[in-house]
Design a protein around this motif. Sequence first.
Motif, PDB file in Angstrom:
ATOM      1  N   PRO A  72     -27.715   9.730  39.363  1.00 42.77           N
ATOM      2  CA  PRO A  72     -26.264   9.481  39.325  1.00 42.77           C
ATOM      3  C   PRO A  72     -26.003   8.142  39.574  1.00 42.77           C
ATOM      4  CG  PRO A  72     -26.580  10.670  41.268  1.00 42.77           C
ATOM      5  CD  PRO A  72     -27.969  10.514  40.642  1.00 42.77           C
ATOM      6  N   ARG A  73     -24.929   7.313  38.881  1.00 42.21           N
ATOM      7  CA  ARG A  73     -24.587   5.898  39.093  1.00 42.21           C
ATOM      8  C   ARG A  73     -23.303   5.601  39.091  1.00 42.21           C
ATOM      9  NH1 ARG A  73     -29.522   4.903  36.130  1.00 42.21           N
ATOM     10  NH2 ARG A  73     -30.937   3.840  37.352  1.00 42.21           N
ATOM     11  N   VAL A  74     -22.550   5.076  39.985  1.00 42.87           N
ATOM     12  CA  VAL A  74     -20.892   4.755  40.026  1.00 42.87           C
ATOM     13  C   VAL A  74     -21.231   3.290  40.637  1.00 42.87           C
ATOM     14  CG1 VAL A  74     -19.060   5.230  40.968  1.00 42.87           C
ATOM     15  CG2 VAL A  74     -20.405   7.178  40.372  1.00 42.87           C
ATOM     16  N   ALA A  75     -20.595   2.315  39.823  1.00 44.88           N
ATOM     17  CA  ALA A  75     -20.561   1.114  39.988  1.00 44.88           C
ATOM     18  C   ALA A  75     -19.787   0.864  41.422  1.00 44.88           C
ATOM     19  CB  ALA A  75     -19.728   0.267  39.061  1.00 44.88           C
ATOM     20  N   GLY A  76     -20.204  -0.062  42.276  1.00 50.40           N
ATOM     21  CA  GLY A  76     -19.995  -0.279  43.566  1.00 50.40           C
ATOM     22  C   GLY A  76     -20.061   0.697  44.721  1.00 50.40           C
ATOM     23  N   MET A  77     -20.910   1.862  44.357  1.00 50.98           N
ATOM     24  CA  MET A  77     -21.158   2.938  45.332  1.00 50.98           C
ATOM     25  C   MET A  77     -22.608   3.258  45.172  1.00 50.98           C
ATOM     26  SD  MET A  77     -17.731   5.578  44.989  1.00 50.98           S
ATOM     27  CE  MET A  77     -18.233   6.480  46.117  1.00 50.98           C
ATOM     28  N   SER A  78     -23.179   3.911  46.215  1.00 49.22           N
ATOM     29  CA  SER A  78     -24.477   4.449  46.425  1.00 49.22           C
ATOM     30  C   SER A  78     -24.396   6.005  46.243  1.00 49.22           C
ATOM     31  CB  SER A  78     -25.127   4.078  47.472  1.00 49.22           C
ATOM     32  OG  SER A  78     -24.453   4.727  48.760  1.00 49.22           O
ATOM     33  N   VAL A  79     -24.912   6.758  45.407  1.00 50.00           N
ATOM     34  CA  VAL A  79     -24.587   8.275  45.046  1.00 50.00           C
ATOM     35  C   VAL A  79     -26.076   8.637  45.035  1.00 50.00           C
ATOM     36  CG1 VAL A  79     -23.674   9.795  43.516  1.00 50.00           C
ATOM     37  CG2 VAL A  79     -22.663   7.610  43.667  1.00 50.00           C
ATOM     38  N   GLU A  80     -26.109   9.911  45.595  1.00 47.46           N
ATOM     39  CA  GLU A  80     -27.495  10.533  45.838  1.00 47.46           C
ATOM     40  C   GLU A  80     -27.032  12.005  45.596  1.00 47.46           C
ATOM     41  OE1 GLU A  80     -29.605   9.955  49.075  1.00 47.46           O
ATOM     42  OE2 GLU A  80     -30.027   7.793  48.783  1.00 47.46           O
ATOM     43  N   PHE A  81     -28.088  12.721  44.878  1.00 50.96           N
ATOM     44  CA  PHE A  81     -27.835  14.321  44.576  1.00 50.96           C
ATOM     45  C   PHE A  81     -28.384  14.895  46.011  1.00 50.96           C
ATOM     46  CE2 PHE A  81     -30.033  18.170  43.366  1.00 50.96           C
ATOM     47  CZ  PHE A  81     -28.831  18.905  42.882  1.00 50.96           C
ATOM     48  N   VAL A  82     -27.690  16.092  46.345  1.00 50.16           N
ATOM     49  CA  VAL A  82     -28.012  16.519  47.410  1.00 50.16           C
ATOM     50  C   VAL A  82     -28.432  17.952  47.167  1.00 50.16           C
ATOM     51  CG1 VAL A  82     -27.171  17.552  49.889  1.00 50.16           C
ATOM     52  CG2 VAL A  82     -26.532  15.143  48.984  1.00 50.16           C
ATOM     53  N   SER A  83     -27.715  19.009  46.537  1.00 54.24           N
ATOM     54  CA  SER A  83     -28.079  20.315  46.304  1.00 54.24           C
ATOM     55  C   SER A  83     -27.001  20.934  45.223  1.00 54.24           C
ATOM     56  CB  SER A  83     -27.893  21.038  47.685  1.00 54.24           C
ATOM     57  OG  SER A  83     -26.655  21.181  48.118  1.00 54.24           O
ATOM     58  N   ALA A  84     -27.530  21.987  45.116  1.00 59.09           N
ATOM     59  CA  ALA A  84     -26.829  22.750  43.798  1.00 59.09           C
ATOM     60  C   ALA A  84     -26.513  24.411  44.329  1.00 59.09           C
ATOM     61  CB  ALA A  84     -27.177  22.568  42.751  1.00 59.09           C
ATOM     62  N   GLU A  85     -25.355  24.558  44.090  1.00 54.03           N
ATOM     63  CA  GLU A  85     -25.280  26.276  44.218  1.00 54.03           C
ATOM     64  C   GLU A  85     -24.569  26.766  43.334  1.00 54.03           C
ATOM     65  OE1 GLU A  85     -25.612  28.417  47.019  1.00 54.03           O
ATOM     66  OE2 GLU A  85     -26.510  26.893  48.111  1.00 54.03           O
ATOM     67  N   VAL A  86     -25.043  28.203  42.750  1.00 51.52           N
ATOM     68  CA  VAL A  86     -24.599  28.852  41.679  1.00 51.52           C
ATOM     69  C   VAL A  86     -23.784  29.982  42.191  1.00 51.52           C
ATOM     70  CG1 VAL A  86     -25.199  29.902  39.721  1.00 51.52           C
ATOM     71  CG2 VAL A  86     -26.406  27.885  40.196  1.00 51.52           C
ATOM     72  N   HIS A  87     -22.567  30.252  41.530  1.00 52.04           N
ATOM     73  CA  HIS A  87     -21.786  31.393  42.165  1.00 52.04           C
ATOM     74  C   HIS A  87     -21.421  32.159  40.809  1.00 52.04           C
ATOM     75  CE1 HIS A  87     -21.187  29.557  46.281  1.00 52.04           C
ATOM     76  NE2 HIS A  87     -20.975  28.558  45.554  1.00 52.04           N
ATOM     77  N   ALA A  88     -21.128  33.493  40.921  1.00 49.47           N
ATOM     78  CA  ALA A  88     -20.695  34.198  39.800  1.00 49.47           C
ATOM     79  C   ALA A  88     -19.188  34.250  39.630  1.00 49.47           C
ATOM     80  CB  ALA A  88     -21.232  35.897  40.144  1.00 49.47           C
ATOM     81  N   SER A  89     -18.952  34.824  38.842  1.00 50.98           N
ATOM     82  CA  SER A  89     -17.195  34.941  38.517  1.00 50.98           C
ATOM     83  C   SER A  89     -16.788  35.545  39.544  1.00 50.98           C
ATOM     84  CB  SER A  89     -17.014  35.501  37.034  1.00 50.98           C
ATOM     85  OG  SER A  89     -17.484  36.983  37.161  1.00 50.98           O
ATOM     86  N   ASP A  90     -15.330  35.164  39.700  1.00 51.63           N
ATOM     87  CA  ASP A  90     -14.448  35.672  40.662  1.00 51.63           C
ATOM     88  C   ASP A  90     -14.400  37.363  40.384  1.00 51.63           C
ATOM     89  OD1 ASP A  90     -13.899  33.279  41.407  1.00 51.63           O
ATOM     90  OD2 ASP A  90     -11.958  33.028  40.298  1.00 51.63           O
ATOM     91  N   ASP A  91     -14.332  37.726  39.361  1.00 50.18           N
ATOM     92  CA  ASP A  91     -14.403  39.209  39.265  1.00 50.18           C
ATOM     93  C   ASP A  91     -15.549  39.889  39.671  1.00 50.18           C
ATOM     94  OD1 ASP A  91     -11.761  38.926  37.883  1.00 50.18           O
ATOM     95  OD2 ASP A  91     -12.858  38.966  35.885  1.00 50.18           O
ATOM     96  N   LEU A  92     -16.573  39.332  39.547  1.00 50.67           N
ATOM     97  CA  LEU A  92     -17.855  40.063  39.931  1.00 50.67           C
ATOM     98  C   LEU A  92     -17.867  39.727  41.521  1.00 50.67           C
ATOM     99  CD1 LEU A  92     -20.638  41.384  39.587  1.00 50.67           C
ATOM    100  CD2 LEU A  92     -21.460  38.982  39.389  1.00 50.67           C
ATOM    101  N   ARG A  93     -17.459  38.804  41.998  1.00 54.88           N
ATOM    102  CA  ARG A  93     -17.431  38.431  43.399  1.00 54.88           C
ATOM    103  C   ARG A  93     -16.381  39.317  44.278  1.00 54.88           C
ATOM    104  NH1 ARG A  93     -16.882  33.552  43.383  1.00 54.88           N
ATOM    105  NH2 ARG A  93     -14.447  33.238  43.417  1.00 54.88           N
ATOM    106  N   ASP A  94     -15.298  39.984  43.449  1.00 52.51           N
ATOM    107  CA  ASP A  94     -14.353  40.759  44.041  1.00 52.51           C
ATOM    108  C   ASP A  94     -14.734  41.889  44.111  1.00 52.51           C
ATOM    109  OD1 ASP A  94     -12.522  38.528  44.243  1.00 52.51           O
ATOM    110  OD2 ASP A  94     -11.305  39.034  42.425  1.00 52.51           O
ATOM    111  N   TRP A  95     -15.621  42.348  43.006  1.00 53.37           N
ATOM    112  CA  TRP A  95     -16.164  43.937  42.856  1.00 53.37           C
ATOM    113  C   TRP A  95     -17.401  43.923  44.067  1.00 53.37           C
ATOM    114  CZ3 TRP A  95     -15.786  48.463  41.169  1.00 53.37           C
ATOM    115  CH2 TRP A  95     -17.033  49.365  41.177  1.00 53.37           C
TER     116      TRP A  95
END
Length: 357
Positions: A162-185
């Motif tokens: 990832p690149r943003v001019a004038g900044m240093s950007v690094e990828f850290v991690s990724a989380e996956v979540h289900a839909s709100d309906d499934l989470r409520d269930w």
Amino acid sequence: MNYPVIAEHILAAVQGTWWSRRRRRDDVPQLPPGAVHVFRVGGNYRTFPEGMVFDPTHPDVLDASSVSLVDTRARLVEVERTLPSVSEADNFTVRAAFTCQVTDPTVIARQGIIDVTVPLRAYLMGDGDLPRVSAGHRVEEVNAVRTQVSHRLTAYSAIVPPRVAGMSVEFVSAEVHASDDLRDWEQKLRDERRSWELQRGQRDFETQDALRIAELLSQGSDHVDAFGIARNEIDVTEAAARIHRATVEESGRRHEERTSDRAHAQARETAEAQMRRDTVLTLLRQMGGSEYVDYHQVLEQVLRETGGQAAPGVGPAAGAPRMVGAGPERPGHGTTGRDGTRDPRAGFVKDEDDLVD
């Protein structure tokens, strides 16, 4: 999200006064911690020297047409993207985390990046193959999708960082979540399961307490009182008074039982005596219909019927003469018959009328 540019302000031209030709600017906003002033002077952007006390008479400050407050501290920024699942009604949500820090405030101020999530979200959307990772899974398989998405984004960020001019950007991690309906269930199922486990635990505790109390009661009231005294739930004086009352009641009950046993024994003896009298009367009635009566044999039979004891009023008294004795022979009642042989009926009374003669 106001990061990295916290705020932007237009500055008015500073005019001098007739009594003082020295100018100063008073409309520059106060700088928060971790930020710097970036002034626009003409067509250039200039950063006020960091660590230097702000000088409202500085030439860049006086000639600036605008000022930007840029946050230069490192921040953790999260960006979300929606991914499809097998069902059209459900989807996954990917939440990617990046570390960001401003390296050139002038570039950031020139580009006016107020919300850094905008370019980061565009970077995340640039992976066109990412939806294929989740498209073959159901929403219940979120753990499997989480692992594959994490591997995919790690590889993607290594190949296309990832690149943003004038900044240093690094990828850290990724989380996956289900839909709100499934989470409520799932949360509802979890709460119901916990409630059921709690009720089962309470019933188990109640059962254990009941068994313990039953065992305690089976050991007697003294043990129960001792247990209550040890737990300061029963007073010693009260327990002693109750034990005394119980002892007195037990003595009274035993006395009543002995009295009842004696009365029962007397009633049984009375019934046995009555039964013996009834037996004698029955025998006498039976003898009344016989032609020959041997009273000695009757007395022995009465004694056998009464268990070897004479019934009250039955049997000869001590020293009393026998009711039947040897006497002169009466006609027809001799000891020999007409042919000179002994009469087998000798010594027997033919009927009760002979007792009177």
